[in-house]
Design an enzyme around this catalytic site. Structure first.
Site, PDB file in Angstrom:
ATOM      1  CD  GLU A  84      -3.077  -0.871   0.105  1.00 15.54           C
ATOM      2  OE1 GLU A  84      -3.061   0.156  -0.591  1.00 15.54           O
ATOM      3  OE2 GLU A  84      -3.921  -1.774  -0.039  1.00 15.54           O
ATOM      4  CG  ASP A 211      -5.716  -7.303  -8.017  1.00 11.83           C
ATOM      5  OD1 ASP A 211      -4.689  -7.553  -7.387  1.00 11.83           O
ATOM      6  OD2 ASP A 211      -6.614  -6.557  -7.578  1.00 11.83           O
ATOM      7  CD  GLU A 327      -9.916  -1.468  -9.207  1.00 13.94           C
ATOM      8  OE1 GLU A 327     -11.056  -1.066  -8.873  1.00 13.94           O
ATOM      9  OE2 GLU A 327      -8.973  -1.541  -8.416  1.00 13.94           O
TER      10      GLU A 327
HETATM   11  C1  DMJ Z   1      -5.972   0.660  -5.356  1.00  9.55           C
HETATM   12  O1  DMJ Z   1      -5.174   0.866  -4.240  1.00  9.55           O
HETATM   13  C2  DMJ Z   1      -5.190   0.012  -6.481  1.00  9.55           C
HETATM   14  O2  DMJ Z   1      -5.860   0.188  -7.696  1.00  9.55           O
HETATM   15  C3  DMJ Z   1      -4.948  -1.458  -6.242  1.00  9.55           C
HETATM   16  O3  DMJ Z   1      -4.345  -2.068  -7.343  1.00  9.55           O
HETATM   17  C4  DMJ Z   1      -6.252  -2.162  -5.943  1.00  9.55           C
HETATM   18  N1  DMJ Z   1      -7.002  -1.527  -4.896  1.00  9.55           N
HETATM   19  C5  DMJ Z   1      -7.206  -0.094  -4.974  1.00  9.55           C
HETATM   20  C6  DMJ Z   1      -8.381   0.312  -5.837  1.00  9.55           C
HETATM   21  O4  DMJ Z   1      -9.410  -0.551  -5.892  1.00  9.55           O
END
Ligand code: DMJ
Length: 422
Positions: A84, A211, A327
């Site tokens: 993060e 992902d 997304e």
């Molecule tokens: C963001 O911190 C990033 O896009 C990550 O890859 C996935 N989670 C959140 C958004 O959904």
């Protein structure tokens, strides 16, 4: 639409300035600040800064910059989640440096990179999930492909900009160690022990915890021109397309399968999985990207706004919340910009309209506990300002606002450029 989205950004940022200045986030319902740790790491201003530059919100950007360069310190005795902090803060500081040019952004990124580097000191080279910013102590060896594989763009860029190869090498070694542990049919699982290299959960899918591992294989190849990533991307996406993809009467989906046999375990898809049309399009597979985007849009319009996860056979929500994720809108943006087909921009318009309608609160925008009841929750994650509103704006803004061919977005929508090659 671009003006509407920029006004929405101003509403969200003003709430942060008024109720949470100097903290990580503003709570949109209680109008109160929220920090992730014992001290603020300025999550919202660092994540939001480059969005303000792109939107031409110069005074807000100037106030955010002053706050960041005067107050942001990483010298804290607490543990941070490497993933993060890398995608939001390291990525945000590097793009801030590239767009604004102030060396203090790079100095902050360099200091943060040094403090995160001890995380890679496992027997396999794959990073622990948490590291103490002051002591370098590590914890939580059970990690996952997303947290291990989504560090390369930021650590690699830091190496290119500082001339110190240690960051690039550590992040690449971690990706390679993970890739080497793929199954005989080429898939990765959900969790892995970074000390032993043993898989702990052998379910493969394209949702959270895996992902952005796929996303960064492709984007690392694009940003650095390193052919090793190209080979890893091509092998990995071929296996996912063969085993994880699921053709159904209502369209193309990517579900959950056993990483060894490819046997289907679950028929679930969701808000996080909606990054995949964008990455397929960036990887030049426009037919699949188009078909999967149709499914993402079906997921969205079935409820009026997307749920966190649904069962794509019954179309029932499995996890009904919406936490302001970007997304689906991100994929509409990529498909529109890469093809010029206005159908994708219209999908984006529907999605942006519903986000602004259902989530607007007095102090910013609020997550939803359920896309069925539309009940709001007291959280506005920084990625709403970094990503959701940035992609929404770029979908409608004049194309010269940002040339998608000239940059690579990290997974938090921070644009990175090959400035080291100029
Ligand atoms: C963001 O911190 C990033 O896009 C990550 O890859 C996935 N989670 C959140 C958004 O959904």
């Amino acid at each position: 639409m671009a003006v509407t989205v920029r006004d929405a950004f101003v509403h969200a940022w003003s709430a942060y300035e008024q109720y949470a200045w100097g903290h990580d986030e503003v709570r949109p319902l209680s109008k109160a600040p929220q920090d992730w740790h014992d001290a603020s790491l300025l999550m919202t201003p660092v994540d939001a800064f480059d969005t303000m530059l792109l939107m031409g919100l110069d005074s807000g950007a100037a106030r955010a910059k002053t706050l960041i360069v005067e107050r942001l310190s990483f010298d804290h005795d607490f543990d941070v989640q490497v993933f993060e902090v890398t995608i939001r803060l390291l990525g945000g500081l590097l793009s801030a440096y590239q767009m604004d040019g102030d060396e203090r952004f790079l100095a902050l990124a360099h200091d943060l990179g040094d403090r995160l580097l001890p995380a890679f000191a496992s027997a396999t080279g794959m990073p622990y999930r948490y590291v103490n910013l002051r002591t370098g102590a590590v914890r939580d060896p059970i990690s996952n492909p997303a947290e291990i594989g989504t560090l390369m763009l930021e650590f690699g860029t830091l190496s290119k900009l500082t001339g110190d190869p240690r960051y690039y090498d550590a992040a690449k070694r971690a990706v390679a160690a993970l890739f080497e542990r793929r199954s005989a049919i080429g898939l990765v699982g959900t969790t892995i022990d970074v000390e032993t290299g043993e898989w702990r959960n052998r379910t493969s899918h394209m949702t959270g915890r895996i992902d952005s591992y796929y996303e960064y294989l492709l984007k690392s190849w694009k940003l650095f021109g390193d052919a090793d990533f190209g080979r890893m991307w091509q092998a990995s996406i071929a296996a996912a397309n063969r085993y994880v993809a699921d053709e159904r009467p209502n369209g193309l989906w990517y579900g959950h399968v056993d990483m060894d046999s490819g046997d289907r375990i679950a028929t679930r898809y969701g808000a996080l999985d909606a990054f995949l049309p964008a990455v397929l399009a960036l990887g030049s597979d426009l037919p699949r990207a188009d078909r999967l985007m149709a499914s993402v849009y079906l997921m969205w319009t079935t409820f009026g706004i997307e749920p966190e996860q649904l069962d794509y056979v019954t179309m029932a929500p499995v996890s009904p919340g919406y936490v302001l994720r970007p997304e689906a809108i991100e994929s509409a943006y990529y498909l529109y910009r890469l093809t010029g087909d206005t159908r994708y921009r219209e999908m984006g318009r529907t999605m942006v309209d519903s986000v602004l309608h259902y989530t607007r609160a007095d102090a910013g925008f609020a997550s939803l506990t359920s896309v069925v009841t539309h009940e709001q929750a007291d959280r506005m994650e920084s990625f709403f300002l970094a990503e959701t509103l940035k992609y929404a704006y770029l979908l409608f803004a004049p194309p010269e606002t940002l040339d998608l061919q000239a940059i690579v977005f990290n997974t938090e929508a921070h644009p990175l450029r090959h400035t080291w090659e100029r």
